[in-house]
Each structure stands twice: as C-alpha cells, then as structure tokens.
Design an enzyme around this catalytic site. Sequence first.
Site, PDB file in Angstrom:
ATOM      1  N   TRP A 114      -2.888  -2.539  -1.745  1.00  9.16           N
ATOM      2  CA  TRP A 114      -2.605  -3.968  -1.913  1.00  9.16           C
ATOM      3  C   TRP A 114      -3.528  -4.628  -0.909  1.00  9.16           C
ATOM      4  O   TRP A 114      -3.341  -4.498   0.304  1.00  9.16           O
ATOM      5  CB  TRP A 114      -1.149  -4.263  -1.588  1.00  9.16           C
ATOM      6  CG  TRP A 114      -0.751  -5.677  -1.870  1.00  9.16           C
ATOM      7  CD1 TRP A 114      -0.296  -6.186  -3.058  1.00  9.16           C
ATOM      8  CD2 TRP A 114      -0.768  -6.780  -0.950  1.00  9.16           C
ATOM      9  NE1 TRP A 114      -0.044  -7.526  -2.933  1.00  9.16           N
ATOM     10  CE2 TRP A 114      -0.324  -7.928  -1.658  1.00  9.16           C
ATOM     11  CE3 TRP A 114      -1.126  -6.929   0.386  1.00  9.16           C
ATOM     12  CZ2 TRP A 114      -0.217  -9.181  -1.065  1.00  9.16           C
ATOM     13  CZ3 TRP A 114      -1.024  -8.182   0.978  1.00  9.16           C
ATOM     14  CH2 TRP A 114      -0.567  -9.289   0.246  1.00  9.16           C
TER      15      TRP A 114
ATOM     16  N   LYS B 134       5.883  -4.826  -3.690  1.00  8.82           N
ATOM     17  CA  LYS B 134       7.331  -4.670  -3.552  1.00  8.82           C
ATOM     18  C   LYS B 134       7.770  -4.760  -2.096  1.00  8.82           C
ATOM     19  O   LYS B 134       8.804  -5.327  -1.782  1.00  8.82           O
ATOM     20  CB  LYS B 134       7.711  -3.314  -4.144  1.00  8.82           C
ATOM     21  CG  LYS B 134       9.182  -3.000  -4.091  1.00  8.82           C
ATOM     22  CD  LYS B 134       9.894  -3.728  -5.179  1.00  8.82           C
ATOM     23  CE  LYS B 134      11.383  -3.531  -5.129  1.00  8.82           C
ATOM     24  NZ  LYS B 134      12.060  -4.712  -5.700  1.00  8.82           N
TER      25      LYS B 134
ATOM     26  N   ASN C  38      -2.218   2.129   5.793  1.00  8.81           N
ATOM     27  CA  ASN C  38      -1.360   1.044   5.347  1.00  8.81           C
ATOM     28  C   ASN C  38      -1.094   0.179   6.573  1.00  8.81           C
ATOM     29  O   ASN C  38      -0.643   0.682   7.597  1.00  8.81           O
ATOM     30  CB  ASN C  38      -0.052   1.642   4.800  1.00  8.81           C
ATOM     31  CG  ASN C  38       0.936   0.583   4.373  1.00  8.81           C
ATOM     32  OD1 ASN C  38       0.609  -0.595   4.299  1.00  8.81           O
ATOM     33  ND2 ASN C  38       2.151   1.010   4.078  1.00  8.81           N
ATOM     34  N   GLY C  39      -1.406  -1.103   6.503  1.00 10.18           N
ATOM     35  CA  GLY C  39      -1.186  -1.981   7.660  1.00 10.18           C
ATOM     36  C   GLY C  39      -2.398  -2.849   7.905  1.00 10.18           C
ATOM     37  O   GLY C  39      -3.239  -3.019   7.021  1.00 10.18           O
TER      38      GLY C  39
ATOM     39  N   GLU D  77      16.476 -18.702  -6.941  1.00  9.36           N
ATOM     40  CA  GLU D  77      16.181 -17.309  -7.308  1.00  9.36           C
ATOM     41  C   GLU D  77      15.726 -17.221  -8.768  1.00  9.36           C
ATOM     42  O   GLU D  77      14.795 -16.465  -9.089  1.00  9.36           O
ATOM     43  CB  GLU D  77      17.427 -16.445  -7.042  1.00  9.36           C
ATOM     44  CG  GLU D  77      17.332 -14.992  -7.493  1.00  9.36           C
ATOM     45  CD  GLU D  77      16.209 -14.186  -6.854  1.00  9.36           C
ATOM     46  OE1 GLU D  77      15.579 -14.638  -5.895  1.00  9.36           O
ATOM     47  OE2 GLU D  77      15.942 -13.080  -7.371  1.00  9.36           O
TER      48      GLU D  77
ATOM     49  N   ARG E 257       4.010  -0.413  -4.791  1.00 13.74           N
ATOM     50  CA  ARG E 257       3.708  -0.938  -3.452  1.00 13.74           C
ATOM     51  C   ARG E 257       2.342  -1.618  -3.391  1.00 13.74           C
ATOM     52  O   ARG E 257       1.985  -2.217  -2.385  1.00 13.74           O
ATOM     53  CB  ARG E 257       3.741   0.191  -2.428  1.00 13.74           C
ATOM     54  CG  ARG E 257       5.087   0.848  -2.301  1.00 13.74           C
ATOM     55  CD  ARG E 257       5.012   1.982  -1.309  1.00 13.74           C
ATOM     56  NE  ARG E 257       4.887   1.481   0.045  1.00 13.74           N
ATOM     57  CZ  ARG E 257       5.882   1.361   0.895  1.00 13.74           C
ATOM     58  NH1 ARG E 257       7.087   1.705   0.526  1.00 13.74           N
ATOM     59  NH2 ARG E 257       5.688   0.911   2.107  1.00 13.74           N
TER      60      ARG E 257
ATOM     61  N   HIS F 282      15.512 -37.466  -6.519  1.00 11.48           N
ATOM     62  CA  HIS F 282      14.653 -37.874  -5.406  1.00 11.48           C
ATOM     63  C   HIS F 282      13.246 -37.286  -5.544  1.00 11.48           C
ATOM     64  O   HIS F 282      12.577 -37.075  -4.542  1.00 11.48           O
ATOM     65  CB  HIS F 282      15.300 -37.458  -4.083  1.00 11.48           C
ATOM     66  CG  HIS F 282      16.633 -38.100  -3.887  1.00 11.48           C
ATOM     67  ND1 HIS F 282      16.780 -39.436  -3.613  1.00 11.48           N
ATOM     68  CD2 HIS F 282      17.897 -37.595  -3.984  1.00 11.48           C
ATOM     69  CE1 HIS F 282      18.079 -39.733  -3.519  1.00 11.48           C
ATOM     70  NE2 HIS F 282      18.771 -38.624  -3.751  1.00 11.48           N
TER      71      HIS F 282
ATOM     72  N   GLU G 212       7.316 -15.147 -10.352  1.00 10.61           N
ATOM     73  CA  GLU G 212       6.806 -13.816 -10.016  1.00 10.61           C
ATOM     74  C   GLU G 212       6.243 -13.089 -11.222  1.00 10.61           C
ATOM     75  O   GLU G 212       5.181 -12.487 -11.148  1.00 10.61           O
ATOM     76  CB  GLU G 212       7.939 -12.955  -9.429  1.00 10.61           C
ATOM     77  CG  GLU G 212       8.273 -13.262  -7.999  1.00 10.61           C
ATOM     78  CD  GLU G 212       9.401 -12.373  -7.488  1.00 10.61           C
ATOM     79  OE1 GLU G 212       9.257 -11.816  -6.403  1.00 10.61           O
ATOM     80  OE2 GLU G 212      10.444 -12.237  -8.175  1.00 10.61           O
TER      81      GLU G 212
ATOM     82  N   LYS H 125      12.106 -15.723  -9.823  1.00  8.70           N
ATOM     83  CA  LYS H 125      11.917 -14.621 -10.797  1.00  8.70           C
ATOM     84  C   LYS H 125      10.869 -15.011 -11.832  1.00  8.70           C
ATOM     85  O   LYS H 125      10.002 -14.236 -12.191  1.00  8.70           O
ATOM     86  CB  LYS H 125      13.216 -14.290 -11.545  1.00  8.70           C
ATOM     87  CG  LYS H 125      14.285 -13.509 -10.840  1.00  8.70           C
ATOM     88  CD  LYS H 125      13.959 -12.082 -10.535  1.00  8.70           C
ATOM     89  CE  LYS H 125      13.160 -11.909  -9.298  1.00  8.70           C
ATOM     90  NZ  LYS H 125      13.752 -11.834  -8.030  1.00  8.70           N
TER      91      LYS H 125
ATOM     92  N   CYS I  44       0.849  -1.186   0.000  1.00  8.45           N
ATOM     93  CA  CYS I  44       0.000   0.000   0.000  1.00  8.45           C
ATOM     94  C   CYS I  44       0.888   1.241   0.000  1.00  8.45           C
ATOM     95  O   CYS I  44       1.900   1.293   0.688  1.00  8.45           O
ATOM     96  CB  CYS I  44      -0.942   0.103   1.179  1.00  8.45           C
ATOM     97  SG  CYS I  44      -2.152  -1.197   1.264  1.00  8.45           S
TER      98      CYS I  44
HETATM   99  C1  G6P Z   1       8.466  -8.966  -1.508  1.00 10.09           C
HETATM  100  C2  G6P Z   1       9.075  -8.588  -2.843  1.00 10.09           C
HETATM  101  C3  G6P Z   1      10.330  -9.418  -3.095  1.00 10.09           C
HETATM  102  C4  G6P Z   1      11.313  -9.248  -1.937  1.00 10.09           C
HETATM  103  C5  G6P Z   1      10.659  -9.583  -0.594  1.00 10.09           C
HETATM  104  C6  G6P Z   1      11.553  -9.175   0.566  1.00 10.09           C
HETATM  105  O1  G6P Z   1       7.964 -10.254  -1.566  1.00 10.09           O
HETATM  106  O2  G6P Z   1       8.133  -8.783  -3.885  1.00 10.09           O
HETATM  107  O3  G6P Z   1      10.943  -8.986  -4.295  1.00 10.09           O
HETATM  108  O4  G6P Z   1      12.410 -10.075  -2.137  1.00 10.09           O
HETATM  109  O5  G6P Z   1       9.438  -8.851  -0.456  1.00 10.09           O
HETATM  110  O6  G6P Z   1      11.693  -7.787   0.552  1.00 10.09           O
HETATM  111  P1  G6P Z   1      12.878  -6.996   1.198  1.00 10.09           P
HETATM  112  O7  G6P Z   1      12.563  -5.558   0.907  1.00 10.09           O
HETATM  113  O8  G6P Z   1      12.836  -7.291   2.672  1.00 10.09           O
HETATM  114  O9  G6P Z   1      14.132  -7.442   0.578  1.00 10.09           O
END
Ligand code: G6P
Length: 614
Positions: A74, A609, A100-101, A487, A27, A510, A494, A491, A2
């Site tokens: 969000w 984010k 926000n929260g 990772e 956000r 396995h 996502e 990616k 948010c």
């Molecule tokens: C969210 C984002 C990710 C990020 C994660 C941790 O899920 O979409 O891209 O890796 O938060 O965020 P941070 O700001 O703590 O690295």
Amino acid sequence: MCGIVSYIGKKDPVPILLKGLRRLEYRGYDSSGIALLNEKTLHCIKRAGKVSDLESLIDDSPINGYCGIGHTRWATHGEPNDINSHPHLDHTKKIALVHNGIIENYDAIKEVLKSRGIPFTSDTDSEVLVQLISELYYNSNQKLSFEDAVRAALQEVVGAYGIVVLCEDEPGTMIAARMGSPLVLGVGEGEFLIGSDASPIVQYTRNVIYLDDNELVIINDDNYSISKIDSKNIVTKTLTRIDLTIEEIEKGEYPHFMLKEIHDQRHSISDTMRGRFNLNDGTTQLGGISDYFSNILLASRIYITACGTSWHAGLIGKHLIEEYARIPVHVEYASEFRYRNVIIDSNTILIAISQSGETADTLAAIRKAKELGAITLGICNVVGSTISRETDAGIFTHTGPEIGVASTKAFTAQLTILIMLALKLGRKKNVSKKRGKNLIRALRHIDQDVVSILKISHEVKEVAKHTYEADNFLYLGRGINFPIALEGALKLKEISYIHAEGYPAAEMKHGPIALIDKNMPVVCIAPQDESFSKILANIEEVKARKGIIITITDKINYSLKPLSDYILIIPNTHKHVFPITCSIILQMLAYELAVFRDCEIDQPRNLAKSVTVE
Ligand code: G6P
C-alpha cells in the site's frame, strides 16, 4: 497496511508465499513481489498491480529457492509501479528486504549513501534501509556480521517498521524486526513463517509468537532466537495458539468478502455476546475489564478514541454510556487526540476501539493517555494485536476475521460490546433490572432480525438499481442514529466512490439542504421511537425539494409511505439495538450500489484494511 509473508523450511516457498500474499492482499494491493534464496543466488520478482499479476509473471518465468520473503504494498513513498514494489534489493543485489511502515529520516540517510556513490533505483524509503544494511555489512571498517549490520542499520533509522531481510552471503538465515508495525512469527515443524498478521501462517502452524516493538528474530535453519534490536540478550517469549480457521479467511461461495461478512452477522453478533449475559439479573459479564470495573464506575470522564468506522462506533458508545451510566464521554479521532492538549488524569478512562488492534494513530493515542495517567481499555477484534496487548484491559469482539476492507461485522460487534458495557455500568447505577432485561431480550433476538433483514436484499437491490448513477447521496439520522448516518455514508464512499455525507437530520437545513434536488438520493433513518415525528418533518423538507427519499424504518407507517420513493422496513427492535440492525441494511445498500457500479468491492482504490502508518 502492506502485507508481509516469509517462509523458511523444507517446502517450496513459492506457493506458500503466493497464497500468503493473496490472504494479505486486503492490507494493500498496489503491487506485490517475492525474493527467493536458492543455493547460489538471490532472485527477486515483483510487479505493480494485484497478486494475480505477480502470479502470471511467475507462471511465465518460474523461480525457486529454499526460503523467501513476499510483500503486498500500500504505497506511501513513491507511486505504485514495478520499481517501487517490494522486495527491495541493495545495489550489490545480494540483500533483499520487505518493509511495512515508514522510515522518517530516509532522506538524510539517502543523501549520505548517495554521497558515497551508492546508486538508488526507487523512490521509496524502504530502499534506503536495505542500502544502509548493505553499506554497514560490506563496507564498514568494523567488519560487521550480517546480523550486526541489520541491528546497526535499525538503530540509525527513525520511524515505523516491520521488516524481513535475506542475504545471499548468509544462506539459511532470515532476520525480521519490528518497531511500530506488527509481525507474527509462526513456529512449525522444521519450518518458520513470518507474517504481518496470522492469516498467511495459519494453514501451516497454529503456534505463533507476536513480536513486540524493538524485537528482532533470527531464524537459522532449524532454530529461532528473539532478542532486542539494540542488545543481543535473548528475550523469552511464549508460544500462543491461534484459533483461526481457514474457512474464516476464505470467501467460500460468496463473490466478495464484504458480502460474506454482511451475512456472517446472522451469527457473529451472537458470537460476540456468547457467555456474557446474566439474564436473571438484567446485566452482562465482561470478564476482560473486571479488574478495572470500579475505576470505570468512578471515572470523572471517559475518552473514546478510534479511527474510521470504529470512531463511528465510539460516537454510539458515547450515547449509550451517557444514557445508562451517566458518565461524561468524549469521542475523538485518534489522529487528533494524539496531538491535542487533552485533559486527562488518573480518574480518566480511555477506551480505544479498533478492529485490527494495529491502527497506528489509535495506538499512539493509547500511549499518550497512559503517559498522562489514564487507565486504558481496548475493544479489539484481533486477539494478540498490539492494542489488545498494550491496553491495561479490554474486551474482545470475537467476531472472527474481517477481510473486506469496508468494515461490517466488526462494526456491529463493537456496537454490541458498547451496549453490553453501558448496560453493565448502568446496572451498577440506577438502571433497573427490568430495563436491563428488555435490552438483553432484544439483543438475544438479533440473529432472527438479521435473517429477516437479509431476506429483503431484493428490495435493496431494487433501490440500488434506480439510484446507482447518482453522484451524491445524503444520509440523515437523529440522536443515536446520527452516527449510523455517518457510517452509512462512509460505507458508500469507500466501496462505490459515490460522494456521500451523513448529517444530523435537523442540521440539514443549515447547509446540505442547498444540495437537494431531483437527482439527490437521501437516505432517511426513521425508527418509530420518540424522535419519529421530528424525522418525519425532516423528510417532508427533503420531499419539498424533490429529493429521492429512501426511508429505513422499523414499522409500516402510513405517513411515511407517500413521502418515500423507496421504503425498507426492518424488524422492530429496542431503540438501542436499532443502530445495529439499521447499519446492516445500510451495508447491504452500499454493497448493491457498488455492484451496480462494477467496483472492486473488497479492494477499493487507495484504501487499506489496517492503517499501520500515521
Ligand atoms: C481503515 C479501514 C477502516 C477502519 C479503520 C480503523 O481505514 O479501512 O475500515 O474502520 O481503518 O481501523 P481499526 O482496525 O482500528 O478499526
């Protein structure tokens, strides 16, 4: 998670709020809205969808005022629709709030308010807070001022919030408060802004104040004052100057922030390393942790905690620190760590990794570790963020703002810092100067390596063109490159919504091997280091099951070629720098696959984010 932006000053707030919302859209992008106060009335306009949908609505029916609050959502409580969008109004329609929260005890408060006949329109926890403020302001026997009503309401709610409130009966006043969700106050010439981060503020002023938990700011015409939520004693805070540039938070010529940020890695990794090498001595300088360096060296164990991509960086950090410094490292998801009976004492170091510095679970893990007596260190990108302020010491990644929801350059910056930290510790132990110098040389060459990798984007596109219709992908890596497989898979999930899994290559037998057939692309991370012959054997196993093999390697190799359907060759580098270069090519692959699938790359569905709720 948010975005909040608010403006009070002499300019027209509408364009400022809309531009701010666009900057904050990363956000959250389920819905957006603004509320404005003009001489007489409060106007609120909001809608489900992107900020561009809100803009069209405002184009059709313009509104004006002299101060306003805006929000991009969000969704947590209540589906993303027009009614659940922020701002929320109380039932008199005279008070507007953005939040926000999460208000955890919203249900109980709602029941009480409903029993007093207060009608509710939305399913959100946020509406409960504005209705509670209204009830305390208009109907309490104690005849509370607006400010006191806000304070009293906030003392009744449990949970996390960053809020901004306006009231028609208190024109010229804006109140904001923070408990658990970040808020930044921008102090300009005769104008003030409040943002959930600095990005909507920087165009108007560089002077900001980061609010801490339990703080409330009242802006009254030309003045502001900050106090605790539960006491009116003024808290003196210093102005911080932010050095963010507008270019850094705009896409420029790139179609997506993600692509811009992938390309930024031509220089961002060097920005992270700048001034931090001591080549003559084969070591690094990390001033931010110097006060605690001897504690780290003597630590009995290190915990690394983080979420998402930052957690993957932590896994690589474990590998590096154990390799160079020979200190045992445990890596834990912050969301698990915070509720687990972890073994911590004053000889334990906790390293929290976070791009945003605001992730709620990571912050909770830090607070827990502190309570148990650990020294806490942060590896953060955002200067002034809560994690960077709450940890005992830390290292900034200095990679510039990252806007694309899928983390790219922040990840490679985190890996860079972890290499530098491991080397610095190692050099104080048994790692030779020569070994240190070799690693530093490879790091210093990385800008050129990234340029070479970007040059093969047409090859990456070709792979994507032939594989984008797959329903599943498998990523295999060994040792330090296993987290890179994780990772790479993250990616892809996502931004392209293709199901993908990262696996240690030998573990494939396995379980996941059962999934391999002629439709399954398997990305094999195969650097030509000491693990090469092992990974080659794993690739043979995939080949035998007719999987589509996409190999990432760092040297042409004649045994790899016939096995691979596609082979992407990136520059040969130090084996501990390879995870950085390899992750860049995997970012490019995920990006190109998402382009072919026509996905919303910078705003993938359901993601945000910065996750500031539990
Ligand atoms: C969210 C984002 C990710 C990020 C994660 C941790 O899920 O979409 O891209 O890796 O938060 O965020 P941070 O700001 O703590 O690295």
